[in-house]
Design a protein around this motif. Structure first.
Motif, PDB file in Angstrom:
ATOM      1  N   ASN A 272      39.427   7.143  89.345  1.00  0.00           N
ATOM      2  CA  ASN A 272      38.686   8.237  89.959  1.00  0.00           C
ATOM      3  C   ASN A 272      38.655   9.462  89.063  1.00  0.00           C
ATOM      4  O   ASN A 272      37.616  10.119  88.911  1.00  0.00           O
ATOM      5  CB  ASN A 272      39.317   8.610  91.309  1.00  0.00           C
ATOM      6  N   ILE A 273      39.815   9.775  88.473  1.00  0.00           N
ATOM      7  CA  ILE A 273      39.877  10.970  87.630  1.00  0.00           C
ATOM      8  C   ILE A 273      38.948  10.826  86.431  1.00  0.00           C
ATOM      9  O   ILE A 273      38.218  11.752  86.063  1.00  0.00           O
ATOM     10  CB  ILE A 273      41.326  11.243  87.162  1.00  0.00           C
ATOM     11  N   ILE A 274      38.968   9.612  85.819  1.00  0.00           N
ATOM     12  CA  ILE A 274      38.110   9.409  84.646  1.00  0.00           C
ATOM     13  C   ILE A 274      36.631   9.512  85.028  1.00  0.00           C
ATOM     14  O   ILE A 274      35.825  10.115  84.311  1.00  0.00           O
ATOM     15  CB  ILE A 274      38.429   8.060  83.981  1.00  0.00           C
ATOM     16  N   LEU A 275      36.294   8.975  86.205  1.00  0.00           N
ATOM     17  CA  LEU A 275      34.905   9.076  86.659  1.00  0.00           C
ATOM     18  C   LEU A 275      34.513  10.528  86.919  1.00  0.00           C
ATOM     19  O   LEU A 275      33.362  10.924  86.722  1.00  0.00           O
ATOM     20  CB  LEU A 275      34.707   8.249  87.926  1.00  0.00           C
ATOM     21  N   LEU A 276      35.499  11.315  87.357  1.00  0.00           N
ATOM     22  CA  LEU A 276      35.202  12.709  87.707  1.00  0.00           C
ATOM     23  C   LEU A 276      35.256  13.651  86.501  1.00  0.00           C
ATOM     24  O   LEU A 276      35.024  14.852  86.656  1.00  0.00           O
ATOM     25  CB  LEU A 276      36.180  13.200  88.775  1.00  0.00           C
ATOM     26  N   LEU A 277      35.552  13.110  85.304  1.00  0.00           N
ATOM     27  CA  LEU A 277      35.700  13.983  84.132  1.00  0.00           C
ATOM     28  C   LEU A 277      34.510  14.921  83.911  1.00  0.00           C
ATOM     29  O   LEU A 277      34.718  16.114  83.662  1.00  0.00           O
ATOM     30  CB  LEU A 277      35.931  13.137  82.880  1.00  0.00           C
ATOM     31  N   PRO A 278      33.256  14.437  83.986  1.00  0.00           N
ATOM     32  CA  PRO A 278      32.127  15.369  83.812  1.00  0.00           C
ATOM     33  C   PRO A 278      32.136  16.497  84.835  1.00  0.00           C
ATOM     34  O   PRO A 278      31.795  17.649  84.510  1.00  0.00           O
ATOM     35  CB  PRO A 278      30.899  14.472  84.000  1.00  0.00           C
ATOM     36  N   ILE A 347      33.637  27.585  76.953  1.00  0.00           N
ATOM     37  CA  ILE A 347      34.128  26.451  76.151  1.00  0.00           C
ATOM     38  C   ILE A 347      35.634  26.266  76.364  1.00  0.00           C
ATOM     39  O   ILE A 347      36.124  25.151  76.595  1.00  0.00           O
ATOM     40  CB  ILE A 347      33.811  26.689  74.659  1.00  0.00           C
ATOM     41  N   CYS A 348      36.371  27.378  76.314  1.00  0.00           N
ATOM     42  CA  CYS A 348      37.827  27.291  76.477  1.00  0.00           C
ATOM     43  C   CYS A 348      38.171  26.690  77.827  1.00  0.00           C
ATOM     44  O   CYS A 348      39.045  25.818  77.938  1.00  0.00           O
ATOM     45  CB  CYS A 348      38.459  28.672  76.353  1.00  0.00           C
ATOM     46  N   MET A 349      37.513  27.181  78.894  1.00  0.00           N
ATOM     47  CA  MET A 349      37.850  26.682  80.222  1.00  0.00           C
ATOM     48  C   MET A 349      37.439  25.223  80.380  1.00  0.00           C
ATOM     49  O   MET A 349      38.056  24.467  81.118  1.00  0.00           O
ATOM     50  CB  MET A 349      37.193  27.548  81.295  1.00  0.00           C
ATOM     51  N   GLY A 350      36.374  24.811  79.670  1.00  0.00           N
ATOM     52  CA  GLY A 350      36.020  23.392  79.668  1.00  0.00           C
ATOM     53  C   GLY A 350      37.143  22.550  79.095  1.00  0.00           C
ATOM     54  O   GLY A 350      37.522  21.515  79.660  1.00  0.00           O
ATOM     55  N   ILE A 351      37.703  23.017  77.953  1.00  0.00           N
ATOM     56  CA  ILE A 351      38.828  22.294  77.351  1.00  0.00           C
ATOM     57  C   ILE A 351      40.016  22.291  78.294  1.00  0.00           C
ATOM     58  O   ILE A 351      40.711  21.279  78.452  1.00  0.00           O
ATOM     59  CB  ILE A 351      39.193  22.939  75.993  1.00  0.00           C
ATOM     60  N   VAL A 352      40.253  23.457  78.942  1.00  0.00           N
ATOM     61  CA  VAL A 352      41.363  23.544  79.892  1.00  0.00           C
ATOM     62  C   VAL A 352      41.187  22.529  81.020  1.00  0.00           C
ATOM     63  O   VAL A 352      42.139  21.851  81.431  1.00  0.00           O
ATOM     64  CB  VAL A 352      41.461  24.977  80.455  1.00  0.00           C
ATOM     65  N   ALA A 353      39.939  22.387  81.513  1.00  0.00           N
ATOM     66  CA  ALA A 353      39.695  21.426  82.591  1.00  0.00           C
ATOM     67  C   ALA A 353      40.042  20.017  82.137  1.00  0.00           C
ATOM     68  O   ALA A 353      40.649  19.243  82.893  1.00  0.00           O
ATOM     69  CB  ALA A 353      38.231  21.493  83.025  1.00  0.00           C
ATOM     70  N   LEU A 354      39.705  19.692  80.875  1.00  0.00           N
ATOM     71  CA  LEU A 354      40.057  18.371  80.355  1.00  0.00           C
ATOM     72  C   LEU A 354      41.576  18.220  80.234  1.00  0.00           C
ATOM     73  O   LEU A 354      42.136  17.155  80.515  1.00  0.00           O
ATOM     74  CB  LEU A 354      39.398  18.142  78.995  1.00  0.00           C
TER      75      LEU A 354
END
Lengths: 398, 176
Positions: A272-278, A347-354
């Protein structure tokens, strides 16, 4: 008010007495101690590594903390420290004019290099800020788990803010709002000294509040330390699963084995987590974009812009009007700052989300061990769990 | 073993990224805060806004540009009662600007850097009426080279610039 250049209003004197112009060269004396500081940092990191992994001694770790506070903290005034250099480094990446040199780079990078091979030895006793909190910590008050988890997200925001301001060469927030450095230097302005005093009281009851809830550099060190091949082994002989170490860790770094190695529920959770990555990425970037716009409100140039609009007549506005005829120039500059900050923040927060998604995946992954182990990223190498393990205490008695 | 190689690959990635920043870092010379005298407007903030109790900024005299006048607008203040060296006539509040007789009619003016607190009064006086041979500079000896210069933050004319550490001063060009 105009900047006035040297100009020959009065003629050059014609000396008859053989007078010669004195030397006007200014004193040039500067003994940089940065190299020495770098050596102290490296020495302390190696010392901490030996104390925690080889000698397994809490006393030596406290000695390292004491040395760090005394030498780097009070003697060198904690400057330069990697936490502050975090912002300098990013400023240098985007702006080659920034004040930066190879020693600054080494002070910034070596803790990360150590972290990817032997874990957070920097946090363990070399960092003067961490060492100061370690020495103050006395009696733990339990934090509610949920509050702890939410507060642990703050460093991501602070790191993002640091990088966003670094991109536009803005104010150095990592240095300016550090609650511990003013204690080393005894030079805080009034609001900051109140924060510092409150912070000292917090340090007595909460283990390492700055490291856990504020340090921007910890974002890098935490992620890097998961690559480390060494970690704190709670016991030197073999875990008997007594669970006595749980209470000894003030940072919540000990993983409790739940007995379930690979159950279906966990596998589906990872899927589920991998599917929700986007979705993670998108939400992170949206939050980052909003956060960047929020940060933009604190840029110092906005104060000048407001003064110009309100027609305030002071030095700053007068100099602006000398060089410009309209508000267009400052508006253009501010527009560039605005999009740069919001884009960087997104961009930073995108990386943080990952990173957060990675955290969740790691927590859901099957564990091969049935022993009590430490979480590499959360462990600050304080050595408290050693003395709580009955197996270790027993073997040391013999 | 498979797990280990993946970890090693990420390690190489991290080290490579750091290495790139490092290569950029090697080539950068350390820089130092300095006042560009052409931009300075003598507002007096250098005296009050330095983190040091006595500002690291000092007044410098470029003798080659000086007229060596008897009446010096950087030495006497506007409300002077007489042209003598009694304290009430002098512009410098700390007696840091010393005057020495050379020969008729020339006087040499010298700044005592230990007494100077960079209020900029003499600099303004000299620039407004004289040759502008006095100017402010950050002393390499005293400056802590802060990450973020507190004077630069409030400087109205952005006169604080970063210069190469090995040539830390920006001298005015001689006028003659």
């Amino acid at each position: 008010m105009l900047p006035i250049f040297a100009q020959a209003r009065f003629p050059k004197p014609e000396f008859t007495s053989g007078y010669e112009y004195p030397d006007m060269d200014l004193a040039y004396f500067y003994a940089s101690q940065d190299g020495l500081k770098l050596l102290v940092y490296i020495g302390l990191m190696i010392f901490v590594g030996f104390a925690i992994y080889k000698l397994r001694s809490k006393k030596l770790l406290l000695l390292a903390s004491f040395l760090s506070v005394a030498i780097i903290g009070f003697y060198f005034k904690a400057c330069p420290c990697p936490v502050g250099l975090f912002q300098n480094t990013f400023e240098f990446i985007f702006n080659s004019e920034a004040n930066y040199n190879i020693i600054y780079f080494l002070i910034f990078a070596l803790p990360i290099v150590f972290a990817i091979f032997v874990g957070r030895v920097f946090c363990g006793g070399a960092c003067p800020l961490g060492a100061f909190q370690e020495l103050l910590f006395f009696k733990e008050l339990k934090m509610p788990k949920l509050l702890d988890k939410i507060l642990r997200l703050i460093p991501y925001f602070i790191a993002t803010a640091c990088i966003s301001f670094a991109v536009v060469s803005g104010p150095m927030i990592a240095c300016a709002y550090d609650p511990i450095v003013p204690i080393f230097r005894m030079n805080a302005f009034w609001a900051m000294s109140i924060v510092s005093i409150v912070f000292i009281i917090l340090c007595i009851f909460i283990s390492r509040p700055y490291c856990k809830y504020f340090c921007p550099y910890s974002v890098l060190l935490k992620s890097a330390s998961y690559l480390s091949s060494k970690k704190v082994e709670i016991t030197n002989k073999g875990c008997v699963s007594c669970g006595l170490c749980i209470g000894s860790c003030p940072n919540g770094a000990i993983i409790i084995p739940d007995g379930s190695f690979a159950n279906e529920k966990k596998v589906s959770r990872i899927k589920n987590i991998i599917l929700l990555l986007p979705v993670f990425l998108l939400v992170g970037m949206l939050i980052g974009y909003a956060f960047g716009l929020f940060l933009y409100n604190f840029h110092p140039l906005l104060a000048l812009y407001a003064d110009l609009q309100n027609g305030v007549d002071d030095f700053n506005t007068q100099v602006y009007w000398q060089n410009n005829t309209s508000l267009q120039y400052i508006e253009e500059v501010l527009a560039v700052i605005k999009w740069k900050m919001s884009l960087t923040s997104a961009i930073c927060m995108g990386i943080v989300a990952l990173l957060i998604a990675w955290d969740l995946i790691r927590n859901a992954k099957k564990r091969h061990s049935n022993d009590y182990e430490v979480d590499k990223g959360l462990c600050y190498l304080c050595g408290r769990c050693y003395s709580s393990c009955p197996v270790e205490v027993d073997s040391k008695k013999k | 073993m498979k797990n280990l190689t993946r970890r090693d690959a990420i390690r190489v990635g991290v080290l490579g990224t750091l290495g790139l920043i490092g290569i950029k870092g090697v080539s950068s010379a350390k820089s130092f805060w300095q006042i560009d005298p052409a931009k300075c407007v003598k507002c007096g903030k250098c005296e009050t806004d330095c983190v040091k109790q006595v500002s690291a900024v000092k007044c410098v005299h470029q003798y080659e540009s000086c007229g060596y006048c008897d009446f010096c607008s950087g030495f006497y203040h506007e409300g002077r009662t007489a042209l003598d060296t009694s304290a009430e006539n002098l512009l410098c509040p700390r007696d840091a600007l010393k005057r020495k007789y050379i020969e008729e009619p020339y006087f040499e003016y010298q700044v005592d850097e230990d007494l100077c607190t960079a209020c900029g009064k003499c600099v303004k006086g000299c620039a407004d009426f004289g040759n502008g041979s006095l100017f402010l500079q950050v002393s390499r000896e005293d400056c802590l080279n802060c990450n973020e210069c507190t004077i630069a933050k409030v400087c109205p004319s952005d006169a604080f610039v970063r210069v190469d550490e090995n040539t830390p001063y920006i001298y005015k060009k001689a006028v003659f």
